[in-house]
Design an enzyme around this catalytic site. Structure first.
Site, PDB file in Angstrom:
ATOM      1  N   HIS A  85       0.812  -1.401   0.148  1.00  0.00           N
ATOM      2  CA  HIS A  85      -0.042   0.010   0.035  1.00  0.00           C
ATOM      3  C   HIS A  85       1.017   1.102  -0.086  1.00  0.00           C
ATOM      4  CE1 HIS A  85      -3.870  -1.967   0.931  1.00  0.00           C
ATOM      5  NE2 HIS A  85      -3.199  -3.124   1.108  1.00  0.00           N
ATOM      6  N   ASP A 141      -5.836   5.843   1.976  1.00  0.00           N
ATOM      7  CA  ASP A 141      -6.042   4.649   1.570  1.00  0.00           C
ATOM      8  C   ASP A 141      -7.624   4.219   1.916  1.00  0.00           C
ATOM      9  OD1 ASP A 141      -5.970   1.216   1.722  1.00  0.00           O
ATOM     10  OD2 ASP A 141      -4.026   1.852   1.690  1.00  0.00           O
TER      11      ASP A 141
HETATM   12  C1  UDX Z   1      -0.528  -6.431  -0.665  1.00  0.00           C
HETATM   13  C2  UDX Z   1      -1.544  -7.342  -1.394  1.00  0.00           C
HETATM   14  O1  UDX Z   1      -1.305  -8.663  -1.589  1.00  0.00           O
HETATM   15  C3  UDX Z   1      -1.897  -6.346  -2.883  1.00  0.00           C
HETATM   16  O2  UDX Z   1      -2.572  -7.449  -3.602  1.00  0.00           O
HETATM   17  C4  UDX Z   1      -2.551  -5.313  -2.529  1.00  0.00           C
HETATM   18  O3  UDX Z   1      -3.098  -4.688  -3.527  1.00  0.00           O
HETATM   19  C5  UDX Z   1      -1.590  -4.625  -1.623  1.00  0.00           C
HETATM   20  O4  UDX Z   1      -0.989  -5.254  -0.215  1.00  0.00           O
HETATM   21  P1  UDX Z   1       1.940  -7.327  -1.079  1.00  0.00           P
HETATM   22  O5  UDX Z   1       1.475  -8.657  -0.603  1.00  0.00           O
HETATM   23  O6  UDX Z   1       3.145  -7.092  -0.724  1.00  0.00           O
HETATM   24  O7  UDX Z   1       0.743  -6.311  -1.296  1.00  0.00           O
HETATM   25  O8  UDX Z   1       2.007  -7.582  -2.575  1.00  0.00           O
HETATM   26  P2  UDX Z   1       2.212  -6.750  -4.023  1.00  0.00           P
HETATM   27  O9  UDX Z   1       0.974  -5.797  -4.209  1.00  0.00           O
HETATM   28  O10 UDX Z   1       2.751  -7.521  -5.013  1.00  0.00           O
HETATM   29  O11 UDX Z   1       3.372  -5.704  -3.761  1.00  0.00           O
HETATM   30  C6  UDX Z   1       4.682  -5.814  -3.264  1.00  0.00           C
HETATM   31  C7  UDX Z   1       5.728  -4.889  -3.737  1.00  0.00           C
HETATM   32  O12 UDX Z   1       6.740  -5.218  -3.142  1.00  0.00           O
HETATM   33  C8  UDX Z   1       5.840  -4.880  -5.275  1.00  0.00           C
HETATM   34  O13 UDX Z   1       6.017  -3.299  -5.599  1.00  0.00           O
HETATM   35  C9  UDX Z   1       7.153  -5.416  -5.283  1.00  0.00           C
HETATM   36  O14 UDX Z   1       7.962  -4.657  -6.522  1.00  0.00           O
HETATM   37  C10 UDX Z   1       7.823  -5.037  -4.180  1.00  0.00           C
HETATM   38  N1  UDX Z   1       8.783  -6.013  -3.975  1.00  0.00           N
HETATM   39  C11 UDX Z   1       8.454  -7.590  -3.704  1.00  0.00           C
HETATM   40  C12 UDX Z   1      10.371  -5.801  -4.189  1.00  0.00           C
HETATM   41  O15 UDX Z   1      10.594  -4.615  -4.361  1.00  0.00           O
HETATM   42  N2  UDX Z   1      11.095  -6.889  -3.674  1.00  0.00           N
HETATM   43  C13 UDX Z   1      10.965  -8.179  -3.573  1.00  0.00           C
HETATM   44  O16 UDX Z   1      11.871  -8.714  -3.442  1.00  0.00           O
HETATM   45  C14 UDX Z   1       9.457  -8.619  -3.566  1.00  0.00           C
END
Ligand code: UDX
Length: 474
Positions: free
Chosen positions: A19, A117
Site C-alpha cells: 500500500h 487508503d
Molecule cells: C498486498 C496485497 O497482496 C496486494 O494485492 C495489495 O494490492 C497490496 O497489499 P503485497 O502482498 O506486498 O501487497 O504484494 P504486492 O502488491 O505485489 O506488492 C509487493 C511490492 O513489493 C511490489 O511493488 C514489489 O515490486 C515489491 N517487492 C517485492 C520488491 O521490491 N522486492 C521483492 O523482493 C518483493
C-alpha cells in the site's frame, strides 16, 4: 492553520509495503507537480523506512515533502506480519483516528486534501468531514476487485458467503459483469470465513461503504485493462482517476521532467534491496529464468516450501527466488541458508529483490507470483507472463483475471504440489501454450506502457487529478 496557494496533500496509507509503495509514487508525482506533500506512516514503518533512506538527500531534492508518523497501537518490537494482522487492525482502529486528527489539527499548513487508503477510511473520513477537508480515496486493489468488495453484502445476502456447501467451483451470481468469470474460490480471501458476522469480513464491508463518502476514487490500474468494470464503478464514484501502472507512470513523468532516476527516490520501500541477483541474471540465457516472489506478507509452511523447491528444480529451469527472512513459518521451518545450499546448482536466492529491475531483465521469462496487485501490474508492464499462487486479500480475484480475463498466465490457486509447479513452469517457459499467452502478454504490455506516455489515459488522468487538487486550493 496557515493557508497558501500551494496545494498541500496529506497521504495516509495502510501500514503495509504493497500500500505504501504505490501511494508513495503518487505522492512524489504530485510533489514534482508543485504540491507540498505530507506522507503519514505508522511509527514502526517510519523507522524502518528511515533506517535505509538518506533523508538529507531526499529533502535536498524534495524540500516540500515531509514524513510524519502516528502510532499503530502494537507495542514496539512486536512483529507486524500476516500472523498478527488481525491484532494490528484492532489496535489501529483504536489509535489511528485520534492520532491522525491531532496531526491534522497541529499541522502548520492546512491540507488542501487528504488522499487516504480505502482501508484507512475509519481513520480519515470522519475527521476530514469534521475539519472540512476533502478526501480522495485510494484503493490499492484493481477495479475488478474493488467492484467485488462493493458486493460483499450482496454475497452474504445471497448465501454465497460464507460457503455453506463447500463447492468452491460454483459460479457466483450476484456481481454484475463477473457472473461467468468468478467462482466461489476466486472471491477475496476475507470471504473464506465460517460465519457472516466474522469481524474481519465486517471490517472490510464497513470500510468499503465508508470510502464512498470520499469525493473521488483513485485506482492503480489503466483504462485499457479494465474499461468495463471502471465504468460500472462510475455508478458509485462520479470521479475516478485510473493512473496506473503508477511505477511506470512515475518513470515516464520523471523522464519527461528530465529528473534522473538516480536523483529520484525510485521506490522508497520498507526493506533494503539486494542487487546481487542482477549480476547472476546477467549470466543467464535470454528469457530462461523463472522469477519467484510471494510479495511482502504471504507465508509458506515448510511443506509448501519443499513442494515449490522440488517443482522448480524438477522443471530444469533456472530460478531466482525471494525468500524474505519471515517467509517460511511453522515449527519445522526451513533455514533460508539451507534452502540456498540446495538450490545452488540452478537457483539464486535473495531476501528482497529490486523487483521492477528483475522483471525488466532480458533473462527473466516468467514470474511465479502470489498475485499481489503491484506485482501483477509490474509483470504486465514488463511483458512477463505469470503463474499465480494467490493467498490473501485481492490475490484470488487478480489471479482469476490473469488466467481467464486477460489470458496472460496460469492460476494454480488452492493447489501446491511439486508436479503442478513443475508442469506449469515448463508450460509457461517453453511450450505452445507460451506462444499463445505471449500474444496477450505483449499486447497488454504495449497498452500499459502507452497509457503512461504523454497523451495516454493514465498520464492524462494524473493531469486531471493535479488540476482538480489545484482547484480545491483556497
Ligand atoms: C498486498 C496485497 O497482496 C496486494 O494485492 C495489495 O494490492 C497490496 O497489499 P503485497 O502482498 O506486498 O501487497 O504484494 P504486492 O502488491 O505485489 O506488492 C509487493 C511490492 O513489493 C511490489 O511493488 C514489489 O515490486 C515489491 N517487492 C517485492 C520488491 O521490491 N522486492 C521483492 O523482493 C518483493
Amino acid at each position: 492553520m496557515e493557508q497558501t496557494n500551494v496545494p498541500h496533500v496529506m497521504f495516509l496509507p495502510l501500514p503495509a509495503q504493497g500500500h505504501i509503495k504505490p501511494m508513495m509514487k503518487l505522492a512524489e508525482l504530485l510533489n514534482q507537480a508543485g504540491s507540498q506533500v505530507t506522507f503519514v506512516n505508522t511509527d514502526h514503518n517510519h523507522d524502518l523506512l528511515m533506517s535505509h533512506t538518506d533523508l538529507t538527500s531526499f529533502h535536498d531534492r524534495s524540500p516540500n515533502f515531509l514524513f510524519r508518523s502516528i502510532p499503530d497501537g502494537l507495542r514496539p518490537g512486536k512483529a507486524r506480519s500476516l500472523s498478527n494482522c488481525k491484532e494490528l487492525l484492532d489496535t489501529l482502529q483504536a489509535v489511528a483516528r485520534p492520532a491522525f486528527r491531532q496531526l491534522l489539527i497541529s499541522t502548520s499548513m492546512r491540507p488542501t486534501c487528504i488522499i487516504a487508503d480505502g482501508i484507512m477510511s475509519f481513520a480519515a473520513i470522519d475527521v476530514a468531514e469534521e475539519l472540512g477537508i476533502p478526501v480522495v480515496t485510494f484503493r490499492t486493489f484493481n477495479a475488478s476487485c474493488t467492484w467485488t468488495y462493493f458486493h460483499l453484502s450482496k454475497l452474504v445476502e445471497a448465501g454465497e458467503v460464507p460457503f455453506p456447501d463447500g463447492n468452491l467451483d460454483k459460479s457466483i451470481t450476484c456481481i454484475p459483469g463477473y457472473e461467468n468469470v468468478l467462482r466461489i474460490r476466486d472471491l477475496p480471501s476475507i470471504c473464506r470465513v465460517e460465519k457472516a458476522d466474522d469481524p474481519v469480513l465486517n471490517f472490510y464491508m464497513r470500510e468499503t461503504s465508508t470510502m464512498t463518502r470520499a469525493s473521488a476514487l483513485i485506482l492503480n490500474t489503466f483504462h485499457e485493462l479494465e474499461a468495463p468494470v471502471i465504468s460500472r464503478l462510475n455508478s458509485i464514484f462520479t470521479k475516478i482517476y485510473t493512473i496506473g501502472p503508477l511505477h511506470a507512470l512515475y518513470k515516464s513523468r520523471t523522464k519527461d521532467l528530465m529528473i534522473s532516476q538516480s536523483d529520484s527516490s525510485n521506490g522508497v520501500g520498507l526493506w533494503k534491496e539486494d542487487k546481487s541477483c542482477m549480476t547472476w541474471l546477467d549470466s543467464q540465457p535470454l528469457r530462461s529464468v523463472i522469477y519467484v516472489s510471494f510479495g511482502s506478507l504471504v507465508n509458506l509452511t515448510r511443506l509448501q516450501t519443499l513442494e515449490f523447491l522440488h517443482g522448480l528444480v524438477n522443471s530444469g529451469k533456472p530460478f531466482l527466488w525471494v525468500v524474505r527472512p519471515d517467509l517460511i513459518v511453522g515449527e519445522f521451518g526451513i533455514d533460508p541458508m539451507e534452502l540456498e545450499m540446495v538450490t545452488k546448482e540452478r537457483g539464486f536466492i535473495v531476501s528482497w529483490a529490486p523487483q521492477e529491475e528483475v522483471l525488466g531483465h532480458p533473462a527473466v521469462g516468467g514470474f511465479l507470483t502470489h498475485s499481489g496487485w503491484n506485482s501483477t501490474l509490474e509483470s504486465i508492464t514488463a511483458g512477463v507472463p505469470m503463474i499465480c499462487w494467490p493467498q490473501i486479500a485481492d490475490q484470488q480475484v487478480n489471479s482469476r483475471c490473469v488466467s481467464e480475463v486477460w489470458k496472460i498466465g496460469f492460476d494454480m490457486k488452492d493447489t501446491c504440489d511439486r508436479s503442478t509447479v513443475e508442469k506449469l513452469v515448463r508450460d509457461l517457459m517453453d511450450s505452445n501454450k507460451r506462444e499463445e499467452i505471449m500474444k496477450s502478454t505483449d499486447e497488454f504490455a504495449r497498452l500499459a506502457n502507452d497509457s503512461v506516455k504523454q497523451g495516454g489515459s493514465s498520464y492524462s488522468n494524473l493531469e486531471k487529478l493535479i488540476e482538480d487538487i489545484r482547484s480545491m486550493s483556497p
